[in-house]
Design a protein around this motif. Structure first.
Motif, short mmCIF file in Angstrom:
data_model
loop_
_atom_site.label_atom_id
_atom_site.label_comp_id
_atom_site.label_asym_id
_atom_site.label_seq_id
_atom_site.Cartn_x
_atom_site.Cartn_y
_atom_site.Cartn_z
N TYR A 79 -3.98 15.02 5.03
CA TYR A 79 -2.63 15.17 4.49
C TYR A 79 -2.32 14.05 3.50
N LEU A 80 -1.37 14.33 2.61
CA LEU A 80 -0.85 13.30 1.71
C LEU A 80 0.66 13.51 1.61
N GLN A 81 1.41 12.61 2.20
CA GLN A 81 2.86 12.63 2.08
C GLN A 81 3.24 11.81 0.86
N MET A 82 3.92 12.46 -0.07
CA MET A 82 4.28 11.81 -1.34
C MET A 82 5.80 11.71 -1.42
N ASN A 83 6.30 10.50 -1.43
CA ASN A 83 7.73 10.24 -1.53
C ASN A 83 8.04 9.51 -2.84
N SER A 84 9.30 9.51 -3.19
CA SER A 84 9.76 8.83 -4.41
C SER A 84 8.90 9.20 -5.61
N LEU A 85 8.69 10.48 -5.77
CA LEU A 85 7.81 10.95 -6.84
C LEU A 85 8.37 10.64 -8.21
N LYS A 86 7.46 10.36 -9.12
CA LYS A 86 7.82 10.02 -10.50
C LYS A 86 7.15 11.01 -11.44
N PRO A 87 7.69 11.17 -12.65
CA PRO A 87 7.04 12.07 -13.62
C PRO A 87 5.57 11.71 -13.86
N GLU A 88 5.22 10.45 -13.80
CA GLU A 88 3.83 10.05 -14.02
C GLU A 88 2.91 10.42 -12.86
N ASP A 89 3.45 10.94 -11.78
CA ASP A 89 2.63 11.47 -10.69
C ASP A 89 2.17 12.90 -10.97
N THR A 90 2.67 13.48 -12.04
CA THR A 90 2.29 14.84 -12.39
C THR A 90 0.80 14.92 -12.68
N ALA A 91 0.10 15.80 -11.97
CA ALA A 91 -1.35 15.92 -12.11
C ALA A 91 -1.84 17.04 -11.21
N MET A 92 -3.12 17.38 -11.38
CA MET A 92 -3.81 18.22 -10.40
C MET A 92 -4.34 17.28 -9.33
N TYR A 93 -4.05 17.61 -8.08
CA TYR A 93 -4.47 16.78 -6.96
C TYR A 93 -5.64 17.44 -6.24
N TYR A 94 -6.68 16.66 -6.00
CA TYR A 94 -7.89 17.15 -5.37
C TYR A 94 -8.17 16.42 -4.07
N CYS A 95 -8.69 17.16 -3.13
CA CYS A 95 -9.15 16.61 -1.87
C CYS A 95 -10.67 16.45 -1.95
N ALA A 96 -11.20 15.40 -1.34
CA ALA A 96 -12.64 15.16 -1.35
C ALA A 96 -13.07 14.64 0.02
N ALA A 97 -14.34 14.87 0.35
CA ALA A 97 -14.82 14.45 1.66
C ALA A 97 -16.27 13.99 1.59
N VAL A 98 -16.58 13.05 2.43
CA VAL A 98 -17.94 12.56 2.70
C VAL A 98 -18.54 11.85 1.49
N THR A 99 -18.52 10.56 1.55
CA THR A 99 -19.09 9.77 0.47
C THR A 99 -20.58 9.54 0.69
N THR A 100 -21.28 9.35 -0.39
CA THR A 100 -22.68 8.94 -0.30
C THR A 100 -22.73 7.47 0.11
N LYS A 101 -23.85 7.05 0.66
CA LYS A 101 -23.98 5.70 1.18
C LYS A 101 -23.71 4.67 0.10
N GLY A 102 -22.82 3.74 0.41
CA GLY A 102 -22.52 2.66 -0.52
C GLY A 102 -21.46 2.98 -1.55
N ALA A 103 -20.97 4.21 -1.56
CA ALA A 103 -19.97 4.60 -2.56
C ALA A 103 -18.62 3.97 -2.24
N GLN A 104 -17.85 3.70 -3.26
CA GLN A 104 -16.50 3.19 -3.09
C GLN A 104 -15.56 4.36 -2.79
N PRO A 105 -14.73 4.27 -1.75
CA PRO A 105 -13.91 5.41 -1.31
C PRO A 105 -12.89 5.90 -2.33
#
Length: 124
Positions: A79-105
């Motif tokens: 989940y992502l709870q988004m409060n106090s939204l601003k116009p600059e938050d406008t975007a396509m939001y993507y979910c991602a899972a499982v990083t490769t070893k050593g990757a930055q989250p």
């Protein structure tokens, strides 16, 4: 093949709130990172938030204090709870899972699975 499906996007006025959900088709271990990213037209994909276990959480600087990420392992849902939204938050939001070893989250290139995205539009 793991599938991630986002929902909850929409249009809201500045200062409003939205809650995004990301349902995974299979089990994702608590010790695997899951994250939210966003991409506005003409801009690079940006790390919004990531979570591992229940309290290993990272936020992008632009959303810290306004957004809250959480996951329900029993429901395989992020989940992502988004409060106090601003116009600059406008975007396509993507979910991602499982990083490769050593990757930055909060770096998109480290993730193995992606959803199709959900649009968030914030008007002033």
């Amino acid at each position: 093949q793991m599938r991630l499906v986002e929902s909850g996007g929409g249009s809201v006025q500045s200062g409003g709130s939205l809650r995004l959900s990301c349902a995974a088709s299979g089990y994702i271990s608590n010790n695997s990172w899951m994250g939210w990213f966003r991409q506005a037209p003409g801009k690079e994909r940006e790390g919004v938030a990531a979570v591992r276990f229940f309290n290993d959480i990272l936020y992008g600087a632009s959303v810290k204090g306004r957004f809250t990420v959480s996951r329900d392992t029993a429901k395989n849902t992020l989940y992502l709870q988004m409060n106090s939204l601003k116009p600059e938050d406008t975007a396509m939001y993507y979910c991602a899972a499982v990083t490769t070893k050593g990757a930055q989250p909060l770096t998109w290139s480290g993730y193995s699975y992606w959803g199709q995205g959900t649009q968030v539009t914030v008007s002033s």
